[in-house]
Motif scaffolding. Structure first.
Motif, mmCIF file in Angstrom:
data_model
loop_
_atom_site.group_PDB
_atom_site.id
_atom_site.type_symbol
_atom_site.label_atom_id
_atom_site.label_comp_id
_atom_site.label_asym_id
_atom_site.label_seq_id
_atom_site.Cartn_x
_atom_site.Cartn_y
_atom_site.Cartn_z
ATOM 1 N N ASN A 180 2.251 2.301 -20.953
ATOM 2 C CA ASN A 180 3.193 2.117 -22.062
ATOM 3 C C ASN A 180 4.560 1.836 -21.452
ATOM 4 O OD1 ASN A 180 4.968 2.252 -24.167
ATOM 5 N ND2 ASN A 180 3.985 4.026 -25.158
ATOM 6 N N GLU A 181 4.963 0.578 -21.503
ATOM 7 C CA GLU A 181 6.220 0.181 -20.855
ATOM 8 C C GLU A 181 7.380 0.089 -21.834
ATOM 9 O OE1 GLU A 181 4.645 -3.377 -19.161
ATOM 10 O OE2 GLU A 181 3.745 -2.314 -17.461
ATOM 11 N N GLY A 182 7.100 0.550 -23.068
ATOM 12 C CA GLY A 182 8.143 0.447 -24.107
ATOM 13 C C GLY A 182 8.823 1.779 -24.333
ATOM 14 N N LYS A 183 9.485 1.865 -25.477
ATOM 15 C CA LYS A 183 10.240 3.076 -25.800
ATOM 16 C C LYS A 183 9.562 3.909 -26.882
ATOM 17 C CE LYS A 183 14.647 1.708 -23.940
ATOM 18 N NZ LYS A 183 13.781 1.247 -22.823
ATOM 19 N N GLN A 184 8.482 3.328 -27.475
ATOM 20 C CA GLN A 184 7.847 4.100 -28.544
ATOM 21 C C GLN A 184 6.394 4.394 -28.174
ATOM 22 O OE1 GLN A 184 7.528 1.778 -32.145
ATOM 23 N NE2 GLN A 184 7.869 -0.147 -31.052
ATOM 24 N N ASN A 185 5.928 5.579 -28.608
ATOM 25 C CA ASN A 185 4.523 5.920 -28.364
ATOM 26 C C ASN A 185 3.635 4.912 -29.080
ATOM 27 O OD1 ASN A 185 5.859 8.086 -27.397
ATOM 28 N ND2 ASN A 185 4.969 9.585 -28.804
ATOM 29 N N PHE A 186 2.453 4.688 -28.584
ATOM 30 C CA PHE A 186 1.483 3.926 -29.378
ATOM 31 C C PHE A 186 0.099 4.571 -29.236
ATOM 32 C CE2 PHE A 186 -0.528 1.928 -25.786
ATOM 33 C CZ PHE A 186 0.433 1.378 -24.943
ATOM 34 N N GLU A 187 -0.743 4.285 -30.217
ATOM 35 C CA GLU A 187 -2.119 4.793 -30.210
ATOM 36 C C GLU A 187 -3.049 3.633 -29.908
ATOM 37 O OE1 GLU A 187 -1.972 6.094 -34.234
ATOM 38 O OE2 GLU A 187 -1.999 8.193 -33.629
ATOM 39 N N PHE A 188 -4.087 3.882 -29.176
ATOM 40 C CA PHE A 188 -5.029 2.779 -28.913
ATOM 41 C C PHE A 188 -6.443 3.323 -28.808
ATOM 42 C CE2 PHE A 188 -6.267 3.524 -24.538
ATOM 43 C CZ PHE A 188 -5.265 4.371 -24.073
ATOM 44 N N GLN A 189 -7.388 2.408 -28.896
ATOM 45 C CA GLN A 189 -8.795 2.700 -28.626
ATOM 46 C C GLN A 189 -9.249 1.700 -27.578
ATOM 47 O OE1 GLN A 189 -10.364 2.253 -32.631
ATOM 48 N NE2 GLN A 189 -10.336 4.472 -32.866
ATOM 49 N N VAL A 190 -10.330 2.042 -26.912
ATOM 50 C CA VAL A 190 -10.863 1.105 -25.910
ATOM 51 C C VAL A 190 -12.388 1.229 -25.927
ATOM 52 C CG1 VAL A 190 -10.674 2.804 -24.031
ATOM 53 C CG2 VAL A 190 -10.753 0.385 -23.483
ATOM 54 N N LEU A 191 -13.052 0.101 -25.683
ATOM 55 C CA LEU A 191 -14.527 0.103 -25.676
ATOM 56 C C LEU A 191 -14.968 -0.977 -24.698
ATOM 57 C CD1 LEU A 191 -17.026 1.322 -27.273
ATOM 58 C CD2 LEU A 191 -16.842 -0.670 -28.747
ATOM 59 N N MET A 192 -15.914 -0.630 -23.824
ATOM 60 C CA MET A 192 -16.456 -1.626 -22.904
ATOM 61 C C MET A 192 -17.808 -2.043 -23.480
ATOM 62 S SD MET A 192 -15.024 0.104 -19.456
ATOM 63 C CE MET A 192 -13.217 0.250 -19.375
ATOM 64 N N HIS A 193 -17.810 -3.207 -24.104
ATOM 65 C CA HIS A 193 -18.890 -3.603 -25.008
ATOM 66 C C HIS A 193 -20.059 -4.240 -24.224
ATOM 67 C CE1 HIS A 193 -20.688 -5.317 -28.613
ATOM 68 N NE2 HIS A 193 -19.770 -4.773 -29.353
ATOM 69 N N THR A 194 -20.689 -3.455 -23.382
ATOM 70 C CA THR A 194 -21.677 -3.964 -22.425
ATOM 71 C C THR A 194 -22.997 -4.370 -23.079
ATOM 72 O OG1 THR A 194 -20.735 -2.323 -20.905
ATOM 73 C CG2 THR A 194 -22.749 -3.444 -20.187
ATOM 74 N N TYR A 195 -23.404 -5.612 -22.840
ATOM 75 C CA TYR A 195 -24.704 -6.138 -23.301
ATOM 76 C C TYR A 195 -25.679 -6.080 -22.119
ATOM 77 C CZ TYR A 195 -22.555 -8.535 -27.415
ATOM 78 O OH TYR A 195 -21.910 -8.855 -28.598
#
Ligand code: TA6
Length: 328
Positions: A180-195
């Motif tokens: 996070n290189e900004g000034k405000q918090n952020f929320e995220f999700q991540v998924l490694m969509h392996t086939y």
């Protein structure tokens, strides 16, 4: 290791014969070969020209598979109840809110990343030159300034991603560092969509999910407890298993071949696993999924953090990843 870069495709191989191919589009792994044998499924109708997310390999889902609770609450006010819970995991965003114009599964998989270079993975480095031929680590970068105007507008946070793809003799690791290189918090999700490439879907079982809670998209996102020690795939399957102990590998095994393990997936920092097979109708319904019968030759087992949200404070970094062992 040898590396080749041509037409936005990076390919690395080890002297022992393993190879991995990564498209700069989405930093999508499109091939992983062990002893010349492909381990990942890639649809014959996948778009490989950057016009659509790639149907196969390992698409990277970031920053959102669904709506951050803060945004959701704003739109659902008081009744943040079961259906809100369902929306949190699967549903489309409510109209005109911050992430509604983000493409399904976020922008990472349809952005053009940059190749940051290769390095012998840390372990090989410390082990010295000789070991360096036992592993190769490819790094890819994506940051806010590289996004399209539309994505920047939809998700206005200063972020930096480094996605590492590490190939060793019998494993493939993918890990993501989010800054996070900004000034405000952020929320995220991540998924490694392996086939995963599967010879015959009727022959595979997914193990170590027993007694875990999952949200079932085919049943309205409702919650259930897994009762099977070896989950068979016999119909459309689309589930998010939550809060799994990362130390316990998820095993894809071969039922008819006396339960021989085909793949083992270990995770760090990713407590959820999505299990997805479109089955007959949904396979037919996807224009870039081909041939139609190929639902019998693939299974998605996806390591991620999607049932909750990672909140990243300004200036902080987060890392998570998976390590897949093949044909054990
Ligand atoms: O990860 C499972 C899932 O979200 C399914 O619900 C299905 O939508 C699948 O991914 C494919 O999504 P895509 O956006 O790649 O067509």
């Amino acid at each position: 290791p040898t590396i080749s870069i041509k037409d936005n495709v990076v390919e690395a191989s080890l002297p022992s014969g393993e190879s991995v191919t990564v498209q700069l589009y989405g930093a999508t792994v499109t091939s992983w070969k062990c002893n010349g044998q492909e381990q990942l499924f890639l649809s014959q109708k996948a778009h490989l020209d950057g016009s659509k997310p790639i149907r196969g390999g390992i698409p990277l889902v970031f920053p959102v598979r669904s709506i951050p609770p803060a945004v959701l609450a704003k739109h659902h006010n008081a009744h943040a109840d079961a259906d809100a819970d369902d929306i949190q995991v699967f549903g489309p965003p409510p109209p005109n809110h911050a992430t509604s114009s983000l493409p399904q599964h976020g922008f990472a998989r349809n952005s053009n990343w940059e190749f940051l270079g290769k390095s012998a993975s840390e372990s090989a480095e410390t082990a010295g030159k000789a070991k360096a031929d036992l592993a190769v680590k490819l790094d890819f970068g994506l940051s806010h300034s590289m996004l399209t105007e539309e994505s920047r507008k939809s998700w206005p946070f200063e972020f930096g991603l480094v996605y590492s793809v590490t190939l060793t003799k019998d494993t493939l690791e993918t890990s993501l560092q989010v800054r996070n290189e900004g000034k405000q918090n952020f929320e995220f999700q991540v998924l490694m969509h392996t086939y995963f490439d599967i010879q015959d879907i009727s022959n595979v079982r997914v193990k170590n999910l027993e007694s875990k809670i999952y949200a079932d998209k085919t049943r309205n996102g409702s919650s259930h407890t897994e009762t099977s020690a070896a989950l068979a795939i016999t119909e459309e399957t689309d589930r998010v298993y939550k809060e799994l102990d990362p130390a316990v590998p998820i095993i894809i095994s071969s039922a008819k071949d006396d339960d021989k393990p085909l793949f083992s997936i270990t995770r760090e920092g990713l407590t959820d696993v999505v299990v997805w097979n479109p089955w007959i109708e949904k396979a037919k319904g996807m224009a870039d999924f081909g041939p139609d019968e190929a639902y019998q030759n693939m299974l998605c087992v996806e390591a991620g953090a999607v049932s909750g949200w990672q909140t990243l404070e300004a200036g902080e970094a987060w890392e998570g990843g998976q390590s897949i062992k093949s044909r054990l």
